[in-house]
Design a protein around this motif. Sequence first.
Motif, short mmCIF file in Angstrom:
data_model
loop_
_atom_site.label_atom_id
_atom_site.label_comp_id
_atom_site.label_asym_id
_atom_site.label_seq_id
_atom_site.Cartn_x
_atom_site.Cartn_y
_atom_site.Cartn_z
N LEU A 231 0.88 -1.15 -0.05
CA LEU A 231 0.07 -0.18 0.07
C LEU A 231 0.85 1.14 0.04
N GLN A 232 1.99 1.15 0.74
CA GLN A 232 2.89 2.50 0.77
C GLN A 232 3.34 2.80 -0.67
N GLU A 233 3.82 1.74 -1.29
CA GLU A 233 4.43 1.71 -2.59
C GLU A 233 3.55 2.46 -3.46
N LEU A 234 2.42 2.02 -3.51
CA LEU A 234 1.16 2.56 -4.45
C LEU A 234 1.07 4.11 -4.06
N HIS A 235 0.85 4.38 -2.64
CA HIS A 235 0.57 5.77 -2.13
C HIS A 235 1.91 6.56 -2.62
N ASP A 236 2.86 6.15 -2.74
CA ASP A 236 4.23 6.97 -2.97
C ASP A 236 4.03 7.20 -4.43
N GLN A 237 3.26 6.48 -5.32
CA GLN A 237 3.22 6.71 -6.78
C GLN A 237 1.78 7.49 -7.05
N GLY A 238 1.46 8.15 -5.94
CA GLY A 238 0.10 9.22 -5.89
C GLY A 238 -1.04 8.17 -6.19
N VAL A 239 -1.14 6.98 -5.84
CA VAL A 239 -2.42 6.22 -5.75
C VAL A 239 -3.22 6.47 -4.41
N ASN A 240 -4.72 6.60 -4.73
CA ASN A 240 -5.37 7.08 -3.55
C ASN A 240 -6.56 6.09 -3.57
N GLU A 241 -6.85 5.42 -4.80
CA GLU A 241 -7.89 4.09 -4.81
C GLU A 241 -7.24 3.11 -5.18
N VAL A 242 -7.23 1.98 -4.26
CA VAL A 242 -6.72 0.71 -4.50
C VAL A 242 -7.55 -0.45 -4.85
N MET A 243 -7.56 -1.32 -5.72
CA MET A 243 -8.29 -2.47 -5.71
C MET A 243 -7.42 -3.57 -5.14
N ILE A 244 -7.85 -4.18 -4.28
CA ILE A 244 -7.05 -5.50 -3.48
C ILE A 244 -7.70 -6.66 -4.28
N VAL A 245 -6.73 -7.43 -5.00
CA VAL A 245 -7.07 -8.73 -5.69
C VAL A 245 -6.63 -9.68 -4.92
N PRO A 246 -7.27 -10.28 -4.03
CA PRO A 246 -6.65 -11.61 -3.37
C PRO A 246 -6.75 -12.72 -4.34
N LEU A 247 -5.63 -13.22 -4.25
CA LEU A 247 -5.24 -14.42 -5.44
C LEU A 247 -5.91 -15.69 -4.89
N TYR A 248 -6.94 -15.70 -4.61
CA TYR A 248 -7.83 -16.92 -4.23
C TYR A 248 -9.00 -16.94 -4.92
N PRO A 249 -9.37 -17.86 -5.66
CA PRO A 249 -10.80 -18.21 -6.33
C PRO A 249 -12.00 -18.38 -5.43
N GLN A 250 -11.79 -19.00 -4.32
CA GLN A 250 -12.86 -18.97 -3.21
C GLN A 250 -12.57 -18.38 -2.13
N PHE A 251 -13.76 -17.64 -1.59
CA PHE A 251 -13.46 -17.36 -0.35
C PHE A 251 -13.35 -18.10 0.78
N ALA A 252 -12.55 -17.71 1.72
CA ALA A 252 -12.55 -18.42 2.98
C ALA A 252 -12.09 -17.37 4.07
N MET A 253 -12.32 -17.46 5.43
CA MET A 253 -12.00 -16.57 6.39
C MET A 253 -10.28 -16.74 6.39
#
Length: 345
Positions: free
Chosen positions: A107-129
Amino acid sequence: MSKGVLLVNLGSPDSTNPKDVKKYLGEFLMDPRVIDLPLWARTLLVKGIILNTRPKKSAAAYQKIWWEEGSPLIVISERLQNKVAEKTNIPIGLAMRYGSITIKKGLQELHDQGVNEVMIVPLYPQFAMATTETILVLAEELRAEHFPDMKITDVPAFYNKPEYIEVLSNSIAEHLEGVDYEHILFSYHGVPERHIRKSDISKGNCKMDGKCCFKKGSIQHEFCYRHQCEMTTVQVAKKLGLKNGTYSTSYQSRLGFDPWLQPYTDRTIERMGKEGTKKMAIVTPAFVSDCLETLEEIAMEGEEIFHEVGGKEFTTIPCLNDRDDWAQVLANWINEWSAVKTEMV
């Protein structure tokens, strides 16, 4: 708002040194969404028992699958990140839920590039806690504490997205081309049965009997790991034209003595070999990147079990890893999201 994406995978020790493995296992197993016991009980189990016995064994397992470039999961994830970045026009970051490539750093690296809207992509096809949920919860905690002006969204479980099923099916078909097999086993990472109940937003409709997974329209399916695994198998089997009886679903990597999702992969491999199956293929669709659980637990231990009980041919199908078509699917999702204008409040 300036947009960016953070791909997030599980993580890995920094090396195969037992000290690094112990540090990694401690962070992983002390996560209350992985071992969901009260803190005192989790601490007793993890720090009092597991971390005094398991690191050396796990380090030996990592040594079997470690690449010259480093951890397979890390190397593959970095390759995927680079391919996706080539197909998109916004910053693409990479982080791990556990280990030194932290979500905070991502997140810090993206923030340092001026990003203020991030889409998180969990690399899991199925949801689990223990996978998707723990990533999103931590990301939100970090946002609130360190990046209060950042907006975070996420990609929901994509187990039923046609383009994902297409890529997964194509990968399986390619690796089975010319392979003579009697049965294909879809092996998913296991979770304790109580995790399924805790994720049941219907508050009791889940009966854990294997039947409600296949009922249409059940609201708990949005967060039911078992349903999503079963549906992944069903959709791929349909896509590949597999006949009933030539494929099945199982669950691997259980820990402790509580009941986990069944049938268990190791026992299924053993049972089928004893019953006369001579040629088996196995795929692990809960993972998009090959890792310890696929390269050692399945490709090595699983094959050994199969041969010990009379099996002859054991074909392990790789994960999607950094396939070009998989990178393109991710890039398409990202490009569709990045093209949507953010409404100004």
